[in-house]
Motif scaffolding. Structure first.
Motif, PDB file in Angstrom:
ATOM      1  N   THR A 129       0.117  10.998   6.924  1.00 32.79           N
ATOM      2  CA  THR A 129       1.514  11.306   7.268  1.00 32.79           C
ATOM      3  C   THR A 129       2.463  10.449   6.418  1.00 32.79           C
ATOM      4  O   THR A 129       2.116   9.304   6.116  1.00 32.79           O
ATOM      5  CB  THR A 129       1.720  10.952   8.766  1.00 32.79           C
ATOM      6  OG1 THR A 129       0.683  11.579   9.526  1.00 32.79           O
ATOM      7  CG2 THR A 129       3.069  11.417   9.271  1.00 32.79           C
ATOM      8  N   GLY A 183       4.834   7.732   5.265  1.00 36.23           N
ATOM      9  CA  GLY A 183       5.081   6.416   5.834  1.00 36.23           C
ATOM     10  C   GLY A 183       3.841   5.621   6.186  1.00 36.23           C
ATOM     11  O   GLY A 183       3.923   4.429   6.492  1.00 36.23           O
ATOM     12  N   VAL A 184       2.658   6.233   6.122  1.00 35.54           N
ATOM     13  CA  VAL A 184       1.446   5.478   6.509  1.00 35.54           C
ATOM     14  C   VAL A 184       1.043   4.448   5.456  1.00 35.54           C
ATOM     15  O   VAL A 184       0.264   3.540   5.740  1.00 35.54           O
ATOM     16  CB  VAL A 184       0.222   6.381   6.813  1.00 35.54           C
ATOM     17  CG1 VAL A 184       0.383   7.113   8.129  1.00 35.54           C
ATOM     18  CG2 VAL A 184      -0.090   7.307   5.669  1.00 35.54           C
ATOM     19  N   GLY A 185       1.550   4.604   4.236  1.00 36.09           N
ATOM     20  CA  GLY A 185       1.212   3.594   3.215  1.00 36.09           C
ATOM     21  C   GLY A 185       0.475   4.143   2.003  1.00 36.09           C
ATOM     22  O   GLY A 185      -0.157   3.387   1.262  1.00 36.09           O
ATOM     23  N   LYS A 186       0.579   5.433   1.761  1.00 33.87           N
ATOM     24  CA  LYS A 186      -0.149   6.039   0.629  1.00 33.87           C
ATOM     25  C   LYS A 186       0.259   5.409  -0.705  1.00 33.87           C
ATOM     26  O   LYS A 186      -0.583   4.978  -1.485  1.00 33.87           O
ATOM     27  CB  LYS A 186       0.113   7.555   0.564  1.00 33.87           C
ATOM     28  CG  LYS A 186      -0.407   8.307   1.768  1.00 33.87           C
ATOM     29  CD  LYS A 186      -0.138   9.792   1.666  1.00 33.87           C
ATOM     30  CE  LYS A 186       1.314  10.186   1.693  1.00 33.87           C
ATOM     31  NZ  LYS A 186       2.002   9.866   2.964  1.00 33.87           N
ATOM     32  N   SER A 238       1.854   2.609  -1.362  1.00 31.23           N
ATOM     33  CA  SER A 238       1.496   1.179  -1.450  1.00 31.23           C
ATOM     34  C   SER A 238       0.016   1.010  -1.767  1.00 31.23           C
ATOM     35  O   SER A 238      -0.363   0.198  -2.615  1.00 31.23           O
ATOM     36  CB  SER A 238       1.798   0.468  -0.125  1.00 31.23           C
ATOM     37  OG  SER A 238       3.083   0.802   0.331  1.00 31.23           O
ATOM     38  N   HIS A 239      -0.828   1.776  -1.094  1.00 28.62           N
ATOM     39  CA  HIS A 239      -2.272   1.686  -1.361  1.00 28.62           C
ATOM     40  C   HIS A 239      -2.601   2.151  -2.783  1.00 28.62           C
ATOM     41  O   HIS A 239      -3.401   1.530  -3.472  1.00 28.62           O
ATOM     42  CB  HIS A 239      -3.059   2.539  -0.360  1.00 28.62           C
ATOM     43  CG  HIS A 239      -3.309   1.868   0.954  1.00 28.62           C
ATOM     44  ND1 HIS A 239      -2.303   1.663   1.874  1.00 28.62           N
ATOM     45  CD2 HIS A 239      -4.433   1.354   1.502  1.00 28.62           C
ATOM     46  CE1 HIS A 239      -2.817   1.049   2.945  1.00 28.62           C
ATOM     47  NE2 HIS A 239      -4.108   0.858   2.738  1.00 28.62           N
ATOM     48  N   ARG A 257       9.088   2.627  10.061  1.00 31.32           N
ATOM     49  CA  ARG A 257       9.071   2.887   8.611  1.00 31.32           C
ATOM     50  C   ARG A 257       9.887   4.131   8.255  1.00 31.32           C
ATOM     51  O   ARG A 257      10.612   4.139   7.261  1.00 31.32           O
ATOM     52  CB  ARG A 257       7.635   3.059   8.119  1.00 31.32           C
ATOM     53  CG  ARG A 257       6.828   1.767   8.155  1.00 31.32           C
ATOM     54  CD  ARG A 257       5.424   2.025   7.653  1.00 31.32           C
ATOM     55  NE  ARG A 257       4.553   0.877   7.846  1.00 31.32           N
ATOM     56  CZ  ARG A 257       3.231   0.930   7.792  1.00 31.32           C
ATOM     57  NH1 ARG A 257       2.635   2.087   7.543  1.00 31.32           N
ATOM     58  NH2 ARG A 257       2.514  -0.157   7.975  1.00 31.32           N
ATOM     59  N   ARG A 267      13.749   4.770   6.310  1.00 29.12           N
ATOM     60  CA  ARG A 267      13.960   5.713   5.206  1.00 29.12           C
ATOM     61  C   ARG A 267      15.094   6.698   5.487  1.00 29.12           C
ATOM     62  O   ARG A 267      15.299   7.620   4.701  1.00 29.12           O
ATOM     63  CB  ARG A 267      12.702   6.554   4.998  1.00 29.12           C
ATOM     64  CG  ARG A 267      11.667   5.897   4.166  1.00 29.12           C
ATOM     65  CD  ARG A 267      10.550   6.891   3.936  1.00 29.12           C
ATOM     66  NE  ARG A 267       9.501   6.263   3.180  1.00 29.12           N
ATOM     67  CZ  ARG A 267       8.306   6.805   2.994  1.00 29.12           C
ATOM     68  NH1 ARG A 267       8.029   7.978   3.536  1.00 29.12           N
ATOM     69  NH2 ARG A 267       7.410   6.185   2.285  1.00 29.12           N
ATOM     70  N   SER A 286      -3.569   1.435   8.642  1.00 25.52           N
ATOM     71  CA  SER A 286      -2.642   0.835   7.678  1.00 25.52           C
ATOM     72  C   SER A 286      -1.373   0.342   8.376  1.00 25.52           C
ATOM     73  O   SER A 286      -0.275   0.792   8.088  1.00 25.52           O
ATOM     74  CB  SER A 286      -2.300   1.868   6.602  1.00 25.52           C
ATOM     75  OG  SER A 286      -1.234   1.444   5.797  1.00 25.52           O
ATOM     76  N   ASN A 287      -1.565  -0.607   9.303  1.00 27.84           N
ATOM     77  CA  ASN A 287      -0.411  -1.114  10.051  1.00 27.84           C
ATOM     78  C   ASN A 287       0.174  -2.395   9.483  1.00 27.84           C
ATOM     79  O   ASN A 287       1.331  -2.697   9.718  1.00 27.84           O
ATOM     80  CB  ASN A 287      -0.797  -1.347  11.517  1.00 27.84           C
ATOM     81  CG  ASN A 287      -1.116  -0.035  12.198  1.00 27.84           C
ATOM     82  OD1 ASN A 287      -0.234   0.788  12.382  1.00 27.84           O
ATOM     83  ND2 ASN A 287      -2.381   0.175  12.520  1.00 27.84           N
ATOM     84  N   ASP A 288      -0.673  -3.158   8.764  1.00 24.62           N
ATOM     85  CA  ASP A 288      -0.152  -4.417   8.207  1.00 24.62           C
ATOM     86  C   ASP A 288      -0.851  -4.720   6.880  1.00 24.62           C
ATOM     87  O   ASP A 288      -1.743  -3.983   6.442  1.00 24.62           O
ATOM     88  CB  ASP A 288      -0.342  -5.556   9.229  1.00 24.62           C
ATOM     89  CG  ASP A 288      -1.782  -5.676   9.684  1.00 24.62           C
ATOM     90  OD1 ASP A 288      -2.688  -5.569   8.825  1.00 24.62           O
ATOM     91  OD2 ASP A 288      -2.015  -5.863  10.889  1.00 24.62           O
ATOM     92  N   THR A 289      -0.401  -5.821   6.274  1.00 23.02           N
ATOM     93  CA  THR A 289      -0.898  -6.118   4.923  1.00 23.02           C
ATOM     94  C   THR A 289      -2.375  -6.508   4.923  1.00 23.02           C
ATOM     95  O   THR A 289      -3.084  -6.233   3.957  1.00 23.02           O
ATOM     96  CB  THR A 289      -0.062  -7.232   4.251  1.00 23.02           C
ATOM     97  OG1 THR A 289       0.093  -8.287   5.175  1.00 23.02           O
ATOM     98  CG2 THR A 289       1.298  -6.731   3.833  1.00 23.02           C
TER      99      THR A 289
HETATM  100  P1  DAT Z   1       3.782   6.711   2.070  1.00 22.33           P
HETATM  101  O1  DAT Z   1       3.540   6.739   0.579  1.00 22.33           O
HETATM  102  O2  DAT Z   1       2.571   7.107   2.865  1.00 22.33           O
HETATM  103  O3  DAT Z   1       4.999   7.473   2.493  1.00 22.33           O
HETATM  104  P2  DAT Z   1       4.573   3.956   1.613  1.00 22.33           P
HETATM  105  O4  DAT Z   1       3.464   3.322   0.848  1.00 22.33           O
HETATM  106  O5  DAT Z   1       5.790   4.366   0.856  1.00 22.33           O
HETATM  107  O6  DAT Z   1       4.039   5.190   2.475  1.00 22.33           O
HETATM  108  O7  DAT Z   1       4.956   2.940   2.778  1.00 22.33           O
HETATM  109  C1  DAT Z   1       6.098   3.121   3.586  1.00 22.33           C
HETATM  110  C2  DAT Z   1       6.667   1.751   3.943  1.00 22.33           C
HETATM  111  O8  DAT Z   1       5.775   1.066   4.802  1.00 22.33           O
HETATM  112  C3  DAT Z   1       6.884   0.835   2.749  1.00 22.33           C
HETATM  113  O9  DAT Z   1       8.021   0.061   3.006  1.00 22.33           O
HETATM  114  C4  DAT Z   1       5.675  -0.066   2.732  1.00 22.33           C
HETATM  115  C5  DAT Z   1       5.293  -0.134   4.195  1.00 22.33           C
HETATM  116  N1  DAT Z   1       3.827  -0.175   4.424  1.00 22.33           N
HETATM  117  C6  DAT Z   1       2.977   0.855   4.318  1.00 22.33           C
HETATM  118  N2  DAT Z   1       1.724   0.488   4.622  1.00 22.33           N
HETATM  119  C7  DAT Z   1       1.785  -0.822   4.931  1.00 22.33           C
HETATM  120  C8  DAT Z   1       0.810  -1.783   5.340  1.00 22.33           C
HETATM  121  N3  DAT Z   1      -0.491  -1.470   5.519  1.00 22.33           N
HETATM  122  N4  DAT Z   1       1.229  -3.057   5.542  1.00 22.33           N
HETATM  123  C9  DAT Z   1       2.524  -3.393   5.395  1.00 22.33           C
HETATM  124  N5  DAT Z   1       3.509  -2.524   5.025  1.00 22.33           N
HETATM  125  C10 DAT Z   1       3.130  -1.260   4.795  1.00 22.33           C
END
Ligand code: DAT
Length: 177
Positions: free
Chosen positions: A17, A19-22, A24-25, A111, A115, A152-155
């Motif tokens: 979905t 905002g889950v962190g795609k 960033s990962h 998150r 946005r 993927s809730n935190d770093t």
């Molecule tokens: P997506 O590409 O799935 O829409 P994103 O990578 O842009 O998501 O992340 C959305 C926001 O949440 C961005 O500010 C980074 C933060 N975020 C995502 N996953 C995270 C994680 N596991 N730990 C900390 N922050 C995270």
């Protein structure tokens, strides 16, 4: 029937979905692995693989056929980390691993709110996460052994996810030498 015979490096989908962190990962993974971060959003915009802009949802209406044509050559080469909130459009034969990222509702709400998502889009995305729509789509579209679900809730979770995918990548390289 999936085949990796033409690829020296695997293709990985990072889905989930919004905002889950795609992203960033994918960025962290691309930096560590040297694989290419293929942002489908960017491809859709750059190569005009869309049928216009949806005002209500504030997003492009994707033309999937155009999109597949636009990425086919690169995907067949391998070494792509595909960043997209859908996965059922990619042919099974292109894909070696599907990572479905998950986040708790409260985390995701914060998150998406940050946005400035329109209310209707925010609510639909939260519902979709709760209903596990993307996880189900991945399981329906690919062999179950290549689909993994990661939190993927935190770093800390993100770091451990990237470590885990790196481990998988090293093993894939050994198995496909
Ligand atoms: P997506 O590409 O799935 O829409 P994103 O990578 O842009 O998501 O992340 C959305 C926001 O949440 C961005 O500010 C980074 C933060 N975020 C995502 N996953 C995270 C994680 N596991 N730990 C900390 N922050 C995270």
């Amino acid at each position: 029937m999936a085949t990796t015979s033409t690829r020296k490096l695997p293709n990985i989908i990072i889905t989930g979905t919004p905002g889950v962190g795609k992203t960033s990962h994918c960025e962290a993974l691309a930096e560590r692995s040297g694989l290419k971060h293929m942002s489908v959003n960017q491809v859709v915009k750059d190569k005009q693989c869309h049928e216009g802009w949806d005002e209500e949802y504030q997003s492009w209406v994707v033309d999937e056929d155009k999109l597949l044509d636009a990425i086919e050559d690169e995907a067949k080469q391998g070494g792509c980390i595909i960043d997209w909130h859908a996965c059922d459009l990619f042919p099974q034969s292109w894909i070696d691993l599907v990572v479905v990222l998950r986040a708790d509702s409260t985390t995701l709400y914060d998150r998406l709110k940050a946005r400035n998502y329109p209310e209707v889009k925010l609510q639909e995305n939260l519902d979709s996460e709760i209903m596990e729509v993307l996880l189900q789509e991945a399981r329906d579209s690919y062999d179950e052994e290549i689909v993994i679900e990661l939190q993927s809730n935190d770093t800390d979770e993100m770091e451990s996810n990237v470590d885990r995918i790196m481990g998988w990548l090293e093993q894939w390289k050994k198995d496909n030498e």
